[in-house]
Every structure is written in structure tokens, then in C-alpha cells.
Motif scaffolding. Structure first.
Motif: not given
Length: 367
Positions: A152-156, A169-170, A172, A178-179
């Protein structure tokens, strides 16, 4: 004159056959050894994946074997040249050739014909084959071997074009979901549209993004229009793909050359920090095959002189030099992707350095 030309053709065919035959044989032996070690290392992963033998071959080794061939090609090329040339020198076969009026440059011709064949095969592989086989290998590695790694990558934050910015925000990487997604569209310095969605998912079949539970605010000067679509889903086209948010380091090597070129052009706008990785991979596909000529030159110049100890000494020196070439190549990549060295210069550095070494050894080779 005709007899001399005929003998030279026979000599050319002999050297080309020895070169390519030794290269393919050595490469095949090392590939088998690597597969055995790789199989023992990943046996638990293969068993846990539930794949049968055919599944392991098609979903992993169909991608990893071409990768290993490409990785070992410079090393095996060098060893093959040194092995059979040193053997010719040890059996006093080169001295009569040069004493018979054949110049050293003419002696090199069949070597460079063979090197050109290897160069062409490597170039075609780099541009058209490896990106697709790497995709097979990397998919298995990412989903099975490294299944416990973060995905999971965050703060894109990303700039899609000169007027459009997005934030998530993140994201998957396994579900491509993404969320808390936000899209801002500007006209100059003025915000004209803001879209906020609780969830965004990529539909790989339709090649569209599905936004869910979203709201849209349109701004026209002092006028604003706000619309909310809770419990609703909408398909939308956005100039981005899940690969843009990948946490995997191997995503770049899985791109086709065309995709890589498009990605580089987009990165000029987005500035997400991937430019050096993209450019290094792009230049590498063109420059790496040149090692066939450089290592062939060094190999012939190094092993064409008869020395005490027979084949062992030049072969040992050749192995050390070939590993030095690989280490130099790896350091160049590190300095490019982490240290700011220009990717083209980083790719050319081993070629130039070992090319100068080859020229020096050529000057000292027996004439």
C-alpha cells in the motif's frame, strides 16, 4: 590470392563457430546451475502457491530464464572468448596465423562478427522481449515471493497535466483501489473544479476508473455549484494507471519500450521523482548490448598471447574483469538513481572505462 581468401574464410567460420558455440554452451551450463539454486531457494514459495510443475514453468521460469540469460550474457560472452582464444594460443595456433601475413585487426574480424550477432540478439531482447517476460517474473515475485512486503502506498500527490492535480490518502496495489481521492482542476491559479471521492478503483477490462461516494464542486468566479452522489458509482477517464502508484521497485523493467517513452514524457509534467529510474532503464536497453563488442575486444587482446599456466591464467583474469564490469555497472545505476548522475552517462561509464582498457590491451597484443 584466391587460396589465401579461402583460408581466411575457413578461419572466419572456425572462429565464429567456436565463439558462438562456446558462448551458448557456457551460458546454458550457468543457466542450469542458476535454476537449480533458484529452485531450491523458492521451493517453499512454489509449494505454497499451489502451482503444479507446468504452472511454475509458465508463471515464473518463462519470465525468469530470459532475465537470467540477459544478465549473464556479458559475463558468458567474455568467458567464452577468453576460454577458446587462450586455448588456441596455448596450442600455438594463433602465432602461425599472424606469421602468415594476417594482421591482428583482420584476425579480430570474425570475433566482431560474432559480437555483432550477440549484440543484435541482446538489443532485440531488451527492446521487445524482456519487458514482457519481466512482467511474468515480477508478477510472481510480487504476489508470491514478496507477499508479506507492504503493498500500500500512502499520501499520493500527482500532477496529471498542467491544470489537473490529484491526491489519494492510500492506494492498494493488489486490489487497485484507492481511498479518499481528490481531484483539483485549475485555470491558471484559479480552482475551477474539485472532486472528492471516498473510493476509486481501476477497471482493467474497461480501462477506466470507478469513483464511489463522491461529490463535485464546480466554481465559476463567484458562482459555485455543489453536487453530492452518495452511494453512487461513476466511470471516469483519468490519465493515470495503477502502475503510477506501484510500491514495487521492478515496475519500470516491466514496461514496454513504448510505454517507457510515454511514461518519461508524462513524468516531465508530473515530477513524481521517477525520472532517473525511467531514463536509466530506457538508456540501458540501448547501451547494455554494446558490452558484447567491448568485452570481446578485451577478451581477445588479453588471451591471444601464449603464457605459462595455459588457459587458467587468462581465464582467471577474465572472470575477475567480467565481475568488475558487472560491479561497475551496478555502481553506475546506484549513482544514477540515488546520487543524481545523469542516466545516459551512468550507462555509458562502464562502456567507456572498459573500452579504454580494451584499447590499451589491444595496443599490447601480439601483432
Amino acid at each position: 590470392m584466391k587460396a589465401i581468401k579461402q583460408r581466411l574464410k575457413i578461419l572466419d567460420a572456425f572462429i565464429i563457430g567456436k565463439y558462438l558455440g562456446t558462448f551458448l554452451y557456457t551460458l546454458a551450463v550457468f543457466i542450469v546451475i542458476i535454476i537449480i539454486f533458484d529452485l531450491s531457494e523458492k521451493l517453499d514459495d512454489f509449494l505454497n502457491s499451489g502451482l503444479n510443475i507446468w504452472g511454475v514453468i509458465t508463471k515464473y521460469y518463462a519470465g525468469s530464464i530470459p532475465f537470467y540469460v540477459n544478465m549473464l550474457s556479458p559475463l558468458m560472452n567474455f568467458i567464452a572468448v577468453i576460454f577458446f582464444t587462450a586455448k588456441m594460443a596455448d596450442q600455438t595456433e594463433i602465432v602461425p596465423i599472424l606469421s602468415g601475413g594476417v594482421s591482428f585487426n583482420r584476425f579480430l574480424r570474425p570475433y566482431f562478427i560474432s559480437a555483432f550477432i550477440i549484440f543484435s540478439a541482446n538489443l532485440i531482447s531488451n527492446l521487445y522481449i524482456l519487458p514482457y517476460t519481466n512482467r511474468i517474473k515480477n508478477k510472481f515475485v510480487n504476489e508470491v515471493v514478496n507477499k508479506d512486503d507492504p503493498f500500500t502506498k500512502f499520501n499520493i500527490h500527482m500532477k496529471l497535466d498542467k491544470n489537473t492535480y490529484i491526491y489519494m490518502d492510500n492506494f492498494d496495489n493488489r486490489s487497485n483501489i484507492g481511498y479518499r481521492f481528490t481531484l483539483d482542476r485549475f485555470k491558471g491559479d484559479t480552482l475551477t473544479k474539485k472532486l472528492v471521492a471516498e473510493r476509486i478503483a481501476y477497471d482493467s477490462v474497461k480501462r477506466v476508473w470507478k469513483i464511489s461516494n463522491y461529490s463535485v464542486r464546480n466554481i465559476d468566479g463567484l458562482k459555485e455549484n455543489f453536487s453530492s452522489y452518495l452511494n453512487s458509482t461513476k466511470d471516469t477517464l483519468l490519465d493515470m494507471t495503477p502502475e503510477d502508484f506501484s510500491v514495487y521497485d521492478n515496475v519500470v523493467e516491466s514496461m514496454s519500450t513504448k510505454e517507457l517513452g510515454i511514461k518519461i514524457e508524462k513524468e516531465k509534467i508530473r515530477g513524481s521523482g521517477m525520472m532517473n529510474d525511467l531514463l536509466f532503464e530506457y538508456y540501458k536497453r540501448w547501451v547494455q548490448p554494446l558490452s558484447a563488442f567491448i568485452l570481446t575486444l578485451i577478451g581477445v587482446a588479453l588471451s591471444s598471447r601464449k603464457v605459462r599456466g595455459g588457459v587458467g591464467l587468462p581465464l582467471g583474469i577474465g572472470i575477475v574483469l567480467s565481475f568488475a564490469y558487472i560491479v561497475c555497472d551496478r555502481f553506475a545505476k546506484m549513482f544514477s538513481t540515488k546520487g543524481g548522475l545523469h542516466p545516459l552517462l551512468a550507462n555509458l561509464a562502464p562502456v567507456i572505462l572498459f573500452g579504454l582498457l580494451g584499447y590499451y590491451l589491444l595496443r599490447r597484443a601480439p601483432k
